[in-house]
Write an enzyme that holds these catalytic residues in place. Structure first.
Site, short mmCIF file in Angstrom:
data_model
loop_
_atom_site.label_atom_id
_atom_site.label_comp_id
_atom_site.label_asym_id
_atom_site.label_seq_id
_atom_site.Cartn_x
_atom_site.Cartn_y
_atom_site.Cartn_z
N TYR A 1 6.45 -5.30 -16.75
CA TYR A 1 5.40 -6.15 -16.15
C TYR A 1 6.00 -6.99 -15.04
O TYR A 1 7.10 -7.52 -15.19
CB TYR A 1 4.78 -7.08 -17.21
CG TYR A 1 3.34 -6.71 -17.49
CD1 TYR A 1 2.41 -6.73 -16.47
CD2 TYR A 1 2.93 -6.33 -18.77
CE1 TYR A 1 1.10 -6.36 -16.70
CE2 TYR A 1 1.62 -5.96 -19.00
CZ TYR A 1 0.70 -5.97 -17.97
OH TYR A 1 -0.58 -5.61 -18.19
N GLU B 1 3.85 -9.21 -12.61
CA GLU B 1 2.79 -9.87 -11.82
C GLU B 1 3.44 -10.81 -10.81
O GLU B 1 4.38 -11.53 -11.12
CB GLU B 1 1.86 -10.64 -12.74
CG GLU B 1 0.86 -9.72 -13.42
CD GLU B 1 -0.06 -10.45 -14.39
OE1 GLU B 1 0.03 -11.68 -14.51
OE2 GLU B 1 -0.86 -9.76 -15.04
N ASP C 1 -9.15 2.25 7.55
CA ASP C 1 -8.76 2.97 6.34
C ASP C 1 -8.25 4.33 6.81
O ASP C 1 -9.04 5.22 7.16
CB ASP C 1 -9.99 3.12 5.43
CG ASP C 1 -9.67 3.90 4.16
OD1 ASP C 1 -8.64 4.58 4.12
OD2 ASP C 1 -10.49 3.84 3.22
N THR D 1 -4.29 5.42 1.15
CA THR D 1 -3.71 5.94 -0.08
C THR D 1 -2.35 6.51 0.30
O THR D 1 -2.04 6.66 1.49
CB THR D 1 -4.57 7.07 -0.68
OG1 THR D 1 -4.84 8.02 0.35
CG2 THR D 1 -5.88 6.54 -1.23
N LYS E 1 -2.39 11.62 0.02
CA LYS E 1 -3.12 12.70 0.73
C LYS E 1 -2.14 13.37 1.69
O LYS E 1 -1.18 13.97 1.22
CB LYS E 1 -4.35 12.11 1.41
CG LYS E 1 -5.35 11.49 0.40
CD LYS E 1 -6.64 11.09 1.06
CE LYS E 1 -7.67 10.63 0.05
NZ LYS E 1 -7.59 9.19 -0.24
N ARG F 1 -0.08 9.06 -6.33
CA ARG F 1 -1.44 8.49 -6.20
C ARG F 1 -1.29 6.98 -6.16
O ARG F 1 -0.72 6.38 -7.06
CB ARG F 1 -2.29 8.86 -7.42
CG ARG F 1 -2.52 10.33 -7.58
CD ARG F 1 -3.65 10.58 -8.53
NE ARG F 1 -4.90 10.46 -7.82
CZ ARG F 1 -5.46 11.46 -7.12
NH1 ARG F 1 -4.87 12.63 -7.03
NH2 ARG F 1 -6.60 11.27 -6.50
#
Ligand code: DSN
Length: 417
Positions: A59, A61, A205, A231, A234, A240
């Site tokens: 973790y 954060e 985008d 992203t 692609k 991903r």
């Protein structure tokens, strides 16, 4: 073969044969078929290995050096390296590598710059935009006042004059450029001029074309946009995930919009894989790869035209094309199903002004990123066009021929060597 490079399926099979069997079938499907979905690609074994690593246990954060958990020394270094590589690759002043996806990156940018009810302008989903650019079905369409622009239904092209007129009339706070199904180059300078004429923040985008931008095969939006989202899986061929780039002046706003604004803990295993992907995309071979994606797309488009398909805008400048199937008397949904049966994967897609429902559509979207990763070239593009044409015209009569052609190509060009 992936099994030889990285036997994750074999490993899983020792503990869970059901899941391993499903993973194995998916591997076979990918290996034995032609992948033409414009948003998909094959990540490298190193990218895949990083995603399946112990980094998933951590973790973290917050941001490097400013975490809400102990034990972040290693992931701090890793995430800092990833941020630096993202900035170097795209020449950006700022990067946040934590968005879990492109849609999450877009949601964070919208949260950073808009209040509920503010106006955003983006391309409509039906004309090639993305859900997160203001579709009524998405949070972006529910929280903000959306003014969507279409492409010209005659030409299929973006009409910059019309967008300028709409922007002047509606005074958006955020103008979004970028698309999921637009086959032509987008002029980010013209978009930036429009945004700045009306005092809007300009977001691009670039998810679909990020690999082409990284490889120099499409104009980069980074010098023109206030913020760029993408992203990483692609044309960029990474894991991903999502990424935000932008001007340093917006760093604090954008970082807070990702965490705590829209996400909790970052996925450090995916961030490691993003760092590897950025390194791969900086290599000279990636320039060749990006150029090959575009040249393959041009050959495939030309061959489809010769087979009697009608292409929206008449062709392509990037990695994808949109076939209008109406002259062939078949819907997008039907051709998608037939292609699946013939081991050719593509997706039904609305064409501009489509009279059919989104679940049926009059078109299919076809992309060349994944087949170019396998090493296919001009000759195979012509064979693919022929296979799609046979599948559309005489499915039953040509199944054997198409299966044999697809199998021969897949054997000659393995997914992983
Ligand atoms: N769903 C993606 C695509 O297929 O284009 C966009 O996020």
């Amino acid at each position: 073969m992936l099994k030889k490079t990285l036997d994750s399926i074999g490993f899983v099979s020792q503990f869970d044969s059901e899941v391993a069997e499903m993973m194995g079938r998916e591997l076979t499907r990918q290996q034995d078929g032609l992948e033409l979905i414009a948003s998909e690609n094959f990540a490298s074994p190193a990218v895949i290995a990083a995603m399946g690593s112990v980094l998933t246990n951590k973790y973290a954060e917050g941001l490097p050096g400013k975490r809400y958990y102990g034990g972040c020394q290693c992931v701090d270094e890793l995430e800092s390296l990833c941020i630096q590589r993202a900035k170097d690759l795209f020449g950006a002043e700022f990067a946040n590598v934590q968005p879990h996806s492109g849609a999450q990156a877009n949601m964070a940018v919208e949260l950073a710059f808009l209040n509920p009810g503010d106006t955003l302008m983006g391309m409509s989903l039906a004309n090639g935009g993305h859900l997160s650019h203001g579709s009524p079905a998405n949070i972006s369409g529910k929280y903000y006042n959306v003014v969507s622009y279409d492409v010209n239904h005659e030409t299929g092209l973006i009409d910059y004059d019309q967008i300028r007129d709409m922007a002047k009339k509606n005074q958006p706070k955020l103008l979004i450029a970028g698309a999921s199904a637009y086959p032509r180059a987008i002029d980010f300078k013209v978009f930036a001029d429009i945004a700045h004429e009306v005092g809007a923040v300009f977001m691009v985008d670039m998810a679909h074309i990020a690999g082409l931008v990284a490889g120099g095969a499409h104009q980069s939006p980074v010098p023109y946009a206030d913020v760029v989202t993408t992203t990483t899986h692609k044309t960029l061929r990474g894991p991903r995930g999502g990424l935000i780039l932008g001007k340093e002046e917006f760093a604090k706003k954008l970082n807070s919009a990702v965490f705590p604004g829209t996400q909790g803990g970052p996925l450090e295993h995916i961030i490691a894989a993003k760092a590897i992907c950025f390194k791969e995309a900086m290599a000279p071979e990636f320039k060749t790869y990006a150029a090959d994606i575009v040249s393959n797309a041009k050959v495939l488009a030309e061959a489809l035209l010769q087979e009697g398909f009608n292409l929206v805008t008449g062709g392509t400048d990037n990695h994808l094309m949109l076939a209008d199937l109406r002259p062939m008397n078949i819907t997008g949904a039907e051709l998608q199903v037939r292609c699946d049966a013939n081991h050719i994967t593509l997706n039904k897609n609305a064409i501009p002004g489509d009279p059919e429902k989104p679940s049926v559509t009059s078109g299919v979207r076809i992309g060349t990123a994944a087949v170019t990763t396998r090493g296919l070239g001009a000759e195979e593009m012509k064979q693919i066009a022929r296979c799609i044409a046979l599948t559309a015209r005489d499915f039953e009569g040509t199944t054997k021929e198409v299966h044999e052609t697809v199998a021969a190509i897949c054997e000659k060009f393995p997914m992983y060597k």
